[in-house]
Scaffold this motif. Sequence first.
Motif, PDB file in Angstrom:
ATOM      1  N   MET A   1     -18.295 -25.868 -21.670  1.00  0.00           N
ATOM      2  CA  MET A   1     -17.448 -25.642 -20.631  1.00  0.00           C
ATOM      3  C   MET A   1     -17.454 -26.416 -19.483  1.00  0.00           C
ATOM      4  SD  MET A   1     -16.339 -21.938 -19.047  1.00  0.00           S
ATOM      5  CE  MET A   1     -16.060 -21.086 -20.435  1.00  0.00           C
ATOM      6  N   ASP A   2     -16.323 -27.108 -18.909  1.00  0.00           N
ATOM      7  CA  ASP A   2     -16.052 -27.930 -17.948  1.00  0.00           C
ATOM      8  C   ASP A   2     -16.527 -27.328 -16.689  1.00  0.00           C
ATOM      9  OD1 ASP A   2     -15.077 -29.514 -15.738  1.00  0.00           O
ATOM     10  OD2 ASP A   2     -13.462 -30.400 -17.050  1.00  0.00           O
ATOM     11  N   GLU A   3     -17.120 -28.121 -15.900  1.00  0.00           N
ATOM     12  CA  GLU A   3     -17.904 -27.629 -14.800  1.00  0.00           C
ATOM     13  C   GLU A   3     -16.956 -27.389 -13.598  1.00  0.00           C
ATOM     14  OE1 GLU A   3     -21.210 -30.135 -13.486  1.00  0.00           O
ATOM     15  OE2 GLU A   3     -22.566 -29.506 -15.297  1.00  0.00           O
ATOM     16  N   SER A   4     -15.776 -27.892 -13.568  1.00  0.00           N
ATOM     17  CA  SER A   4     -15.036 -27.721 -12.312  1.00  0.00           C
ATOM     18  C   SER A   4     -13.740 -26.433 -13.027  1.00  0.00           C
ATOM     19  CB  SER A   4     -14.201 -28.992 -11.870  1.00  0.00           C
ATOM     20  OG  SER A   4     -13.804 -30.105 -12.834  1.00  0.00           O
ATOM     21  N   PRO A   5     -13.520 -25.707 -12.111  1.00  0.00           N
ATOM     22  CA  PRO A   5     -12.512 -24.690 -12.503  1.00  0.00           C
ATOM     23  C   PRO A   5     -11.123 -25.351 -12.704  1.00  0.00           C
ATOM     24  CG  PRO A   5     -13.877 -24.167 -10.669  1.00  0.00           C
ATOM     25  CD  PRO A   5     -14.093 -25.454 -10.634  1.00  0.00           C
ATOM     26  N   LEU A   6     -10.396 -24.704 -13.493  1.00  0.00           N
ATOM     27  CA  LEU A   6      -9.050 -25.329 -13.589  1.00  0.00           C
ATOM     28  C   LEU A   6      -8.152 -24.393 -12.497  1.00  0.00           C
ATOM     29  CD1 LEU A   6      -6.810 -26.687 -15.335  1.00  0.00           C
ATOM     30  CD2 LEU A   6      -6.679 -24.269 -16.568  1.00  0.00           C
ATOM     31  N   LEU A   7      -8.480 -23.127 -12.200  1.00  0.00           N
ATOM     32  CA  LEU A   7      -7.872 -22.295 -11.211  1.00  0.00           C
ATOM     33  C   LEU A   7      -8.970 -21.778 -10.494  1.00  0.00           C
ATOM     34  CD1 LEU A   7      -5.022 -21.115 -10.561  1.00  0.00           C
ATOM     35  CD2 LEU A   7      -5.865 -19.229 -12.053  1.00  0.00           C
ATOM     36  N   GLU A   8      -8.814 -21.572  -8.916  1.00  0.00           N
ATOM     37  CA  GLU A   8      -9.522 -21.035  -8.113  1.00  0.00           C
ATOM     38  C   GLU A   8      -8.565 -20.074  -7.370  1.00  0.00           C
ATOM     39  OE1 GLU A   8     -12.678 -23.582  -6.145  1.00  0.00           O
ATOM     40  OE2 GLU A   8     -11.489 -25.242  -6.961  1.00  0.00           O
ATOM     41  N   VAL A   9      -9.115 -18.914  -7.122  1.00  0.00           N
ATOM     42  CA  VAL A   9      -8.559 -17.810  -6.240  1.00  0.00           C
ATOM     43  C   VAL A   9      -9.407 -17.466  -5.271  1.00  0.00           C
ATOM     44  CG1 VAL A   9      -7.279 -15.458  -6.230  1.00  0.00           C
ATOM     45  CG2 VAL A   9      -6.933 -17.248  -8.467  1.00  0.00           C
TER      46      VAL A   9
ATOM     47  N   PHE B   1     -11.818 -15.481  -7.736  1.00  0.00           N
ATOM     48  CA  PHE B   1     -12.596 -15.628  -9.169  1.00  0.00           C
ATOM     49  C   PHE B   1     -12.169 -17.098  -9.406  1.00  0.00           C
ATOM     50  CE2 PHE B   1      -8.222 -14.102 -10.046  1.00  0.00           C
ATOM     51  CZ  PHE B   1      -7.678 -14.901 -11.028  1.00  0.00           C
ATOM     52  N   ASP B   2     -12.844 -17.698 -10.261  1.00  0.00           N
ATOM     53  CA  ASP B   2     -12.413 -18.964 -10.836  1.00  0.00           C
ATOM     54  C   ASP B   2     -12.170 -18.876 -12.223  1.00  0.00           C
ATOM     55  OD1 ASP B   2     -13.299 -20.053  -8.550  1.00  0.00           O
ATOM     56  OD2 ASP B   2     -15.237 -20.682  -9.253  1.00  0.00           O
ATOM     57  N   LEU B   3     -11.272 -19.611 -12.735  1.00  0.00           N
ATOM     58  CA  LEU B   3     -10.984 -19.871 -14.250  1.00  0.00           C
ATOM     59  C   LEU B   3     -11.127 -21.093 -14.735  1.00  0.00           C
ATOM     60  CD1 LEU B   3      -9.612 -18.140 -16.532  1.00  0.00           C
ATOM     61  CD2 LEU B   3      -7.585 -19.465 -16.184  1.00  0.00           C
ATOM     62  N   TYR B   4     -11.885 -21.359 -15.729  1.00  0.00           N
ATOM     63  CA  TYR B   4     -12.127 -22.630 -16.334  1.00  0.00           C
ATOM     64  C   TYR B   4     -11.331 -22.938 -17.447  1.00  0.00           C
ATOM     65  CZ  TYR B   4     -16.267 -22.451 -13.109  1.00  0.00           C
ATOM     66  OH  TYR B   4     -17.333 -22.276 -12.260  1.00  0.00           O
ATOM     67  N   PRO B   5     -11.281 -24.436 -17.954  1.00  0.00           N
ATOM     68  CA  PRO B   5     -10.565 -24.835 -19.017  1.00  0.00           C
ATOM     69  C   PRO B   5     -11.116 -24.068 -20.147  1.00  0.00           C
ATOM     70  CG  PRO B   5     -11.126 -26.729 -17.634  1.00  0.00           C
ATOM     71  CD  PRO B   5     -11.978 -25.437 -17.046  1.00  0.00           C
ATOM     72  N   GLY B   6     -10.004 -23.479 -20.928  1.00  0.00           N
ATOM     73  CA  GLY B   6     -10.209 -23.020 -22.321  1.00  0.00           C
ATOM     74  C   GLY B   6     -10.465 -21.587 -22.051  1.00  0.00           C
ATOM     75  N   GLU B   7     -10.785 -20.980 -21.062  1.00  0.00           N
ATOM     76  CA  GLU B   7     -11.154 -19.671 -20.615  1.00  0.00           C
ATOM     77  C   GLU B   7     -10.005 -18.655 -20.726  1.00  0.00           C
ATOM     78  OE1 GLU B   7     -14.409 -17.549 -17.914  1.00  0.00           O
ATOM     79  OE2 GLU B   7     -13.087 -18.871 -17.072  1.00  0.00           O
TER      80      GLU B   7
END
Length: 258
Positions: free
Chosen positions: A1-9, A27-33
Amino acid sequence: MDESPLLEVQELGYSYGTRAACAGITFDLYPGEVLAVVGESGSGKTTLLRCISGQLRPDEGRVLFQTRAGEIADVWAVSEASRRLLTRTDWGFVHQNPRDGLRTDVSAGANIGERLMAIGARRYGNIRQEATAWMYKVELDAARIDDSPQAFSGGMQQRLQISRNLVSQPRLAFMDEPTAGLDVSVQARLLDLLRGLTSDLGLSAVIVTHDLAVARLLAHRTLVMQAGRMVEAGLTDQVLDDPQHAYTQLLVSSALPA
């Protein structure tokens, strides 16, 4: 999984008068998650979804999104035009009621094609070909490409709304109770379709649902909300099979068959 989040709340909050609909959500959301947000009616799920998808400005906190260029956009600090561009390109939003996400005054194919035109497609033949391909992907009869969405059943309208949102290959989809109100057999087929599409496209998604079976089938992680607050979060199987918070335990036990 990519180390940097796609979305950070970050510490997101929103209130209706004196009632906090969301408070301190992080929360964080990662690519493909795929993340499921669960909780009973009134827990703040939909308010949270609207705040992070650019529809409702939060009272506090930040929503950060990693663009295709690798830049971090502060969703509520950028211009309205930039936010609208995100909704047309990198994001998709699937409404609970498909009629809220479709134009009923144009054909099924035009509903899909409009999204392509919004990202620069201009050749009619190519747009129609892509719309036809997407009707096939969501298991709609491509021969009905010129039919009005009003001629489709509720489950078919939801499939059409999904194709309208995903045809532009967004990186993130927001879904608000995408299977609510559908017959059980229709729900099951739609869930299989969503699971296949998110996997095949490597799509990240935030799915609001009151149905824990939807979370179990689709989501890698689950976030549980109660009275506007996040009370538990973790891997979906962990949260649902071994809930730690009393409210989550109640949700899981009430969802079990008698």
